[in-house]
Write a protein that holds these residues in place. Structure first.
Motif, PDB file in Angstrom:
ATOM      1  N   MET A 187     -16.454   8.806  -6.335  1.00 11.50           N
ATOM      2  CA  MET A 187     -16.639   8.472  -4.929  1.00 11.50           C
ATOM      3  C   MET A 187     -16.721   6.959  -4.724  1.00 11.50           C
ATOM      4  SD  MET A 187     -20.642   9.553  -4.511  1.00 11.50           S
ATOM      5  CE  MET A 187     -21.935   8.394  -5.026  1.00 11.50           C
ATOM      6  N   GLY A 188     -16.147   6.505  -3.651  1.00 14.13           N
ATOM      7  CA  GLY A 188     -16.126   5.081  -3.323  1.00 14.13           C
ATOM      8  C   GLY A 188     -14.848   4.405  -3.758  1.00 14.13           C
ATOM      9  N   GLY A 189     -14.313   4.844  -4.882  1.00 10.94           N
ATOM     10  CA  GLY A 189     -13.063   4.269  -5.347  1.00 10.94           C
ATOM     11  C   GLY A 189     -11.929   4.528  -4.392  1.00 10.94           C
ATOM     12  N   GLU A 190     -12.000   5.660  -3.684  1.00  8.89           N
ATOM     13  CA  GLU A 190     -10.892   6.053  -2.812  1.00  8.89           C
ATOM     14  C   GLU A 190     -10.756   5.149  -1.589  1.00  8.89           C
ATOM     15  OE1 GLU A 190     -14.354   8.208  -0.884  1.00  8.89           O
ATOM     16  OE2 GLU A 190     -13.771   7.526  -2.885  1.00  8.89           O
ATOM     17  N   PHE A 191     -11.767   4.340  -1.285  1.00  7.96           N
ATOM     18  CA  PHE A 191     -11.602   3.373  -0.193  1.00  7.96           C
ATOM     19  C   PHE A 191     -11.886   1.944  -0.645  1.00  7.96           C
ATOM     20  CE2 PHE A 191     -15.987   5.014   0.465  1.00  7.96           C
ATOM     21  CZ  PHE A 191     -16.713   3.833   0.470  1.00  7.96           C
ATOM     22  N   GLY A 192     -11.932   1.724  -1.940  1.00  4.66           N
ATOM     23  CA  GLY A 192     -12.087   0.368  -2.441  1.00  4.66           C
ATOM     24  C   GLY A 192     -13.487  -0.190  -2.274  1.00  4.66           C
ATOM     25  N   PHE A 198      -6.203  -5.461  -3.803  1.00  2.00           N
ATOM     26  CA  PHE A 198      -6.025  -4.149  -3.190  1.00  2.00           C
ATOM     27  C   PHE A 198      -4.662  -3.551  -3.535  1.00  2.00           C
ATOM     28  CE2 PHE A 198      -9.724  -5.486  -0.839  1.00  2.00           C
ATOM     29  CZ  PHE A 198     -10.410  -4.300  -0.649  1.00  2.00           C
ATOM     30  N   ALA A 199      -3.648  -4.388  -3.664  1.00  2.00           N
ATOM     31  CA  ALA A 199      -2.340  -3.893  -4.097  1.00  2.00           C
ATOM     32  C   ALA A 199      -2.431  -3.351  -5.516  1.00  2.00           C
ATOM     33  CB  ALA A 199      -1.303  -5.012  -4.015  1.00  2.00           C
ATOM     34  N   ASN A 200      -3.142  -4.062  -6.389  1.00  2.00           N
ATOM     35  CA  ASN A 200      -3.350  -3.588  -7.756  1.00  2.00           C
ATOM     36  C   ASN A 200      -4.081  -2.249  -7.782  1.00  2.00           C
ATOM     37  OD1 ASN A 200      -2.436  -5.204 -10.116  1.00  2.00           O
ATOM     38  ND2 ASN A 200      -3.442  -6.893  -9.035  1.00  2.00           N
ATOM     39  N   LEU A 201      -5.085  -2.101  -6.926  1.00  2.00           N
ATOM     40  CA  LEU A 201      -5.831  -0.848  -6.887  1.00  2.00           C
ATOM     41  C   LEU A 201      -4.938   0.301  -6.437  1.00  2.00           C
ATOM     42  CD1 LEU A 201      -8.572   0.519  -7.275  1.00  2.00           C
ATOM     43  CD2 LEU A 201      -9.083   0.022  -4.874  1.00  2.00           C
ATOM     44  N   SER A 259       3.503   0.372   1.374  1.00  2.00           N
ATOM     45  CA  SER A 259       3.702   0.646   2.794  1.00  2.00           C
ATOM     46  C   SER A 259       2.724  -0.173   3.634  1.00  2.00           C
ATOM     47  CB  SER A 259       3.506   2.138   3.068  1.00  2.00           C
ATOM     48  OG  SER A 259       3.384   2.392   4.440  1.00  2.00           O
ATOM     49  N   SER A 260       3.168  -0.639   4.779  1.00  2.00           N
ATOM     50  CA  SER A 260       2.287  -1.397   5.667  1.00  2.00           C
ATOM     51  C   SER A 260       1.118  -0.541   6.136  1.00  2.00           C
ATOM     52  CB  SER A 260       3.081  -1.924   6.868  1.00  2.00           C
ATOM     53  OG  SER A 260       3.741  -0.854   7.542  1.00  2.00           O
ATOM     54  N   GLU A 261       1.301   0.771   6.131  1.00  2.00           N
ATOM     55  CA  GLU A 261       0.217   1.687   6.496  1.00  2.00           C
ATOM     56  C   GLU A 261      -0.943   1.594   5.510  1.00  2.00           C
ATOM     57  OE1 GLU A 261      -0.518   6.530   6.917  1.00  2.00           O
ATOM     58  OE2 GLU A 261       1.494   5.734   6.530  1.00  2.00           O
ATOM     59  N   TYR A 262      -0.628   1.166   4.277  1.00  2.00           N
ATOM     60  CA  TYR A 262      -1.646   1.063   3.235  1.00  2.00           C
ATOM     61  C   TYR A 262      -2.113  -0.375   3.015  1.00  2.00           C
ATOM     62  CZ  TYR A 262       0.823   5.439   2.185  1.00  2.00           C
ATOM     63  OH  TYR A 262       1.449   6.663   2.280  1.00  2.00           O
ATOM     64  N   TYR A 263      -1.821  -1.274   3.950  1.00  2.00           N
ATOM     65  CA  TYR A 263      -2.130  -2.694   3.836  1.00  2.00           C
ATOM     66  C   TYR A 263      -1.177  -3.382   2.862  1.00  2.00           C
ATOM     67  CZ  TYR A 263      -5.052  -6.949   3.730  1.00  2.00           C
ATOM     68  OH  TYR A 263      -5.524  -8.238   3.830  1.00  2.00           O
ATOM     69  N   GLY A 264       0.022  -2.823   2.721  1.00  2.00           N
ATOM     70  CA  GLY A 264       1.040  -3.432   1.877  1.00  2.00           C
ATOM     71  C   GLY A 264       1.954  -4.337   2.667  1.00  2.00           C
ATOM     72  N   SER A 265       2.951  -4.898   1.982  1.00  2.00           N
ATOM     73  CA  SER A 265       3.874  -5.840   2.627  1.00  2.00           C
ATOM     74  C   SER A 265       5.000  -5.138   3.366  1.00  2.00           C
ATOM     75  CB  SER A 265       4.463  -6.780   1.574  1.00  2.00           C
ATOM     76  OG  SER A 265       5.264  -6.062   0.645  1.00  2.00           O
ATOM     77  N   GLY A 266       5.174  -3.841   3.120  1.00  2.00           N
ATOM     78  CA  GLY A 266       6.191  -3.085   3.842  1.00  2.00           C
ATOM     79  C   GLY A 266       7.573  -3.147   3.233  1.00  2.00           C
ATOM     80  N   PHE A 283     -12.343  -1.986   7.889  1.00  3.14           N
ATOM     81  CA  PHE A 283     -11.492  -3.132   7.558  1.00  3.14           C
ATOM     82  C   PHE A 283     -10.170  -2.655   6.959  1.00  3.14           C
ATOM     83  CE2 PHE A 283     -15.938  -4.439   7.241  1.00  3.14           C
ATOM     84  CZ  PHE A 283     -15.957  -5.488   8.165  1.00  3.14           C
ATOM     85  N   ALA A 284      -9.099  -3.352   7.292  1.00  2.00           N
ATOM     86  CA  ALA A 284      -7.743  -2.916   6.959  1.00  2.00           C
ATOM     87  C   ALA A 284      -7.498  -2.686   5.469  1.00  2.00           C
ATOM     88  CB  ALA A 284      -6.732  -3.926   7.513  1.00  2.00           C
ATOM     89  N   PRO A 285      -7.940  -3.570   4.561  1.00  2.00           N
ATOM     90  CA  PRO A 285      -7.658  -3.323   3.139  1.00  2.00           C
ATOM     91  C   PRO A 285      -8.243  -2.007   2.646  1.00  2.00           C
ATOM     92  CG  PRO A 285      -8.392  -5.579   3.475  1.00  2.00           C
ATOM     93  CD  PRO A 285      -8.631  -4.855   4.762  1.00  2.00           C
ATOM     94  N   HIS A 286      -9.468  -1.712   3.069  1.00  2.00           N
ATOM     95  CA  HIS A 286     -10.132  -0.484   2.633  1.00  2.00           C
ATOM     96  C   HIS A 286      -9.536   0.746   3.306  1.00  2.00           C
ATOM     97  CE1 HIS A 286     -13.281  -2.834   0.607  1.00  2.00           C
ATOM     98  NE2 HIS A 286     -13.175  -3.664   1.626  1.00  2.00           N
ATOM     99  N   LYS A 287      -9.242   0.597   4.572  1.00  2.00           N
ATOM    100  CA  LYS A 287      -8.592   1.690   5.293  1.00  2.00           C
ATOM    101  C   LYS A 287      -7.235   1.998   4.664  1.00  2.00           C
ATOM    102  CE  LYS A 287      -9.075   1.437   9.681  1.00  2.00           C
ATOM    103  NZ  LYS A 287      -8.912   1.028  11.110  1.00  2.00           N
ATOM    104  N   GLY A 288      -6.552   0.952   4.214  1.00  2.00           N
ATOM    105  CA  GLY A 288      -5.252   1.142   3.574  1.00  2.00           C
ATOM    106  C   GLY A 288      -5.342   1.860   2.245  1.00  2.00           C
ATOM    107  N   VAL A 289      -6.347   1.521   1.436  1.00  2.00           N
ATOM    108  CA  VAL A 289      -6.529   2.215   0.158  1.00  2.00           C
ATOM    109  C   VAL A 289      -6.819   3.691   0.403  1.00  2.00           C
ATOM    110  CG1 VAL A 289      -8.019   2.434  -1.868  1.00  2.00           C
ATOM    111  CG2 VAL A 289      -7.260   0.178  -1.129  1.00  2.00           C
ATOM    112  N   ALA A 290      -7.699   3.976   1.371  1.00  2.00           N
ATOM    113  CA  ALA A 290      -8.023   5.370   1.678  1.00  2.00           C
ATOM    114  C   ALA A 290      -6.777   6.132   2.121  1.00  2.00           C
ATOM    115  CB  ALA A 290      -9.102   5.432   2.757  1.00  2.00           C
ATOM    116  N   ALA A 291      -5.964   5.512   2.955  1.00  3.09           N
ATOM    117  CA  ALA A 291      -4.725   6.161   3.396  1.00  3.09           C
ATOM    118  C   ALA A 291      -3.776   6.379   2.233  1.00  3.09           C
ATOM    119  CB  ALA A 291      -4.055   5.318   4.482  1.00  3.09           C
ATOM    120  N   CYS A 292      -3.746   5.442   1.295  1.00  2.00           N
ATOM    121  CA  CYS A 292      -2.882   5.572   0.121  1.00  2.00           C
ATOM    122  C   CYS A 292      -3.331   6.730  -0.759  1.00  2.00           C
ATOM    123  CB  CYS A 292      -2.885   4.257  -0.661  1.00  2.00           C
ATOM    124  SG  CYS A 292      -1.830   4.259  -2.129  1.00  2.00           S
TER     125      CYS A 292
END
Length: 672
Positions: free
Chosen positions: A515-520, A494-497, A629-636, A538-547
């Motif tokens: 479509m679909g790529g924007e939330f993984g 997810f970080a790579n994406l 960013s932690s908002e995107y499911y990152g390490s912050g 789920f957090a990883p997908h929610k994070g990609v969408a927020a990113c």
């Protein structure tokens, strides 16, 4: 008298009679007014001599005002006028529910002028009537064909047409007045590619496709919230075979009936416009299927397709290729391109499979193609057609864009016709897409050996007006989803994406994301099933969408990201040589120096602390985007505090800064 509400014309219709909304001709500045009745040896006709001349010269731009079925009042009687081109026919009649499908009761009259046009006025039938053409070829062969210019068709597997119109009381005037700024090459252009049948389905019945109205209810607020500037619909034209994704079209002048009426689709476009979102339509002038009711051997002859199967048959798609040298076919295609811009207020056309049209040897072995008159492999007729289409589009609709899906090095695809180009507004950057995905699919430990693959794009990035596509073609046929291509454990994938999307949005060029790529989306795209929207729980997908949402906001809000997107003076490398750390740095520039952005990419999962970078200028730098960013499911990990530049030369620059670079992440900084 009622007036058609459209931004392209305000011509009055012929004595509209309720409850039928007549679909009457709309005069253009280059054509005579056709509001009067013209005669073909006493037969009601919508064609003037000038229409016939333009049609036969390949120069008619609005054939949809002439051919097809049109409800009119003639000599005090409401009925429907039918017109069809079939020069090799010896007999044609209209068959339908109104006459019990009787092949002999309502024959058409062939025009006296050898144009091959047949026409008839049938009283007392109107909007909604189901019909086909019964055609007898000169040889006696009998066919039943749908109307090439029909505006509405039965839902597959039924194959007849319906008498319909394109009348609509448009309420998107604000958008239409402003779209020249929204579609400009120096404006943000972020496209969300959508397949209508599979974007979202009825949650209570996954087999049921949503209607145009239901799609609008969900799609418009979603795209608006995510921040995309445009939506691109994969082909919405009438297609009978769902697994073709819409690319095997039988009804070029009708939106797909599987989702509703033409007016329902207009309402979808209108609602997107009212939300400030542009609409691009996938357009397929490259090939059409051999369905018995379609264009193939329409009048018993090779009418629309090239008679030489070396030019008329496509081996990849098992379909037929238009005869680009036939003037009447050219008029059909040019008119069709303009039809969707005129009657449906589309803001642009993405033209499919341009490369397959440009080259005579495309997907053919030696001996399976014939060189052009100069001995080359270029399809001269298709090249000239592209130029004419783009000239016509930008003449009538200067505030739209045409985008070519073109995968070769053919020169000048997105350059003006007057300079020798094909005249498209933009071109898909297929090389960038292939190189970028190949790079990101590699284990980060080995990326340092392939850094040139990622940076090579700027060698040719400004030879065309490039759009960076991550399209539907990259997530089917065993290629995996975008996140499925990424290496590493779940966090790294997810970080790579997020890093991939960050690189895409900060690179020069406009953007397109399927479509679909924007939330993984984790599974490959399926044309007959909804996207997996539950993944957003789920957090990883929610994070990609927020990113992606944040990247769209960054793209739209920072002029350096779009003002010089197609010129070399809007992009500058700082350093591409740090292979050991696999860190890449570059600058994006706008029209003002203070808008300059510094982009830092870390292509490995190892964070880099106090990493020195040559600064574009002296000043205080603020981190304005961080894909970790932690908002995107990152390490912050990041740079929350302002960073003051130092008078310490680095990377050939007099000023430098020290930054913390997160793992597998992009950081964007700007002076404050």
């Amino acid at each position: 008298m009622a007036k058609r509400k459209t931004t392209t014309s305000t011509a009055e219709t012929e004595q509209p009679v309720q409850p039928i909304n007549p679909d009457q001709p709309v005069p253009s500045e280059t054509m005579p007014d056709t509001a009067s009745t013209y005669s073909n040896n006493g037969v009601y006709s919508r064609f003037t001599d000038f229409d016939i001349y333009l049609f036969r010269a390949g120069k008619h731009h609005k054939l949809y005002e002439k051919f097809g079925s049109h409800v009119v009042e003639h000599e005090g009687v409401i009925g429907t006028y039918f017109a069809v081109w079939a020069p090799s026919a010896r007999y044609i009649s209209v068959i339908g529910n109104f006459n019990g499908w009787d092949k002999g009761s309502h024959p058409l009259n062939v025009r006296w002028d050898s144009s091959g046009i047949w026409e008839v006025f049938i009283p007392n039938i109107g909007r909604g009537e189901t019909y086909k053409y019964f055609i007898v070829h000169e040889s006696g062969r009998e066919l039943e064909k749908g109307d090439p210019y029909a505006h509405w068709w039965e839902i597959s597997p039924q194959t007849a047409c319906k008498v319909w119109d394109t009348y609509y009381e448009w309420q998107d005037q604000d958008w239409m007045a402003e779209r020249k700024n929204k579609n400009a090459l120096n404006a943000p252009f972020s496209v969300y590619e959508v397949h209508l049948a599979s974007w979202r389905r009825d949650p209570s019945n996954p087999e049921r496709e949503l209607s145009y109205g239901e799609i609008a209810d969900a799609l418009v607020p979603y795209v608006q919230d995510m921040g995309f500037t445009h939506v691109e619909f994969m082909p919405v034209m009438q297609y009978p075979y769902a697994p073709s994704w819409g690319y095997q079209i039988t009804g070029y002048y009708a939106p797909s009936s599987r989702f509703g009426t033409p007016q329902d689709f207009m309402r979808l476009v209108e609602r997107l416009h009212q939300a400030g979102i542009g609409v691009l339509l996938d357009w397929v002038p490259s090939h059409f299927p051999g369905d018995a009711h379609g264009l193939y051997e329409f009048d018993g002859s090779h009418l629309y397709e090239h008679p030489d199967m070396r030019k008329g048959y496509h081996p990849d798609w098992k379909s037929y290729i238009f005869n680009y040298s036939r003037p009447e076919v050219r008029s059909f295609l040019i008119s069709n391109a303009l039809f969707w811009l005129d009657r449906f207020h589309a803001d642009g056309l993405r033209v499919d499979a341009v490369a397959s049209m440009l080259y005579l040897d495309y997907s053919r072995n030696a001996g399976e193609w014939e060189p052009n008159m100069f001995g080359g492999r270029e399809n001269l007729e298709a090249i000239s057609l592209f130029k004419e289409i783009n000239e016509a589009v930008y003449l009538h609709f200067p505030d739209v864009q045409t985008v070519a899906e073109e995968s070769t090095a053919f020169p000048g695809v997105s350059r003006p016709v007057y300079t020798g180009g094909l005249g498209f507004g933009m071109k898909w950057m297929m090389g960038w897409m292939n190189d970028t995905l190949a790079y990101f699919e590699r284990d980060p430990a080995f990326r340092k050996f392939h850094q040139d693959n990622l940076t090579f794009s700027t060698v040719y990035a400004f030879t065309e007006n490039f759009m960076l596509p991550l399209s539907h073609d990259e997530v089917v046929y065993g290629k995996q989803s975008l996140v499925g291509k990424m290496p590493g454990d779940e966090w790294q994938r997810f970080a790579n994406l997020r890093l991939l999307f960050s690189y895409m949005f900060t690179h020069s060029g406009s953007k397109l994301l399927f479509m679909g790529g924007e939330f993984g989306q984790t599974s490959e795209w399926k044309f007959d099933a909804s996207l997996d929207w539950h993944l957003l729980e789920f957090a990883p997908h929610k994070g990609v969408a927020a990113c992606v949402k944040a990247l769209n906001a960054l793209y739209r809000n920072e002029p350096a990201m779009y003002e010089r997107s197609f010129t070399a003076d809007g992009f500058e490398w700082i350093d591409t040589s740090d292979r050991e750390n696999t860190v890449i740095t570059y600058i994006r520039k706008g029209n003002r120096p203070e808008d300059t952005l510094l982009v830092v990419l870390n292509m490995t999962p190892i964070p880099r602390s106090n990493y020195r970078i040559g600064a574009p200028s002296a000043g205080t730098y603020q981190e304005i985007f961080n894909s970790d960013s932690s908002e995107y499911y990152g390490s912050g990990i990041g740079n929350p505090d302002p960073i003051q530049s130092e008078e310490s030369p680095w990377h050939g620059r007099s000023q430098s800064i020290r930054v913390n670079i997160p793992p597998l992440a992009a950081v964007v900084l700007k002076t404050v």
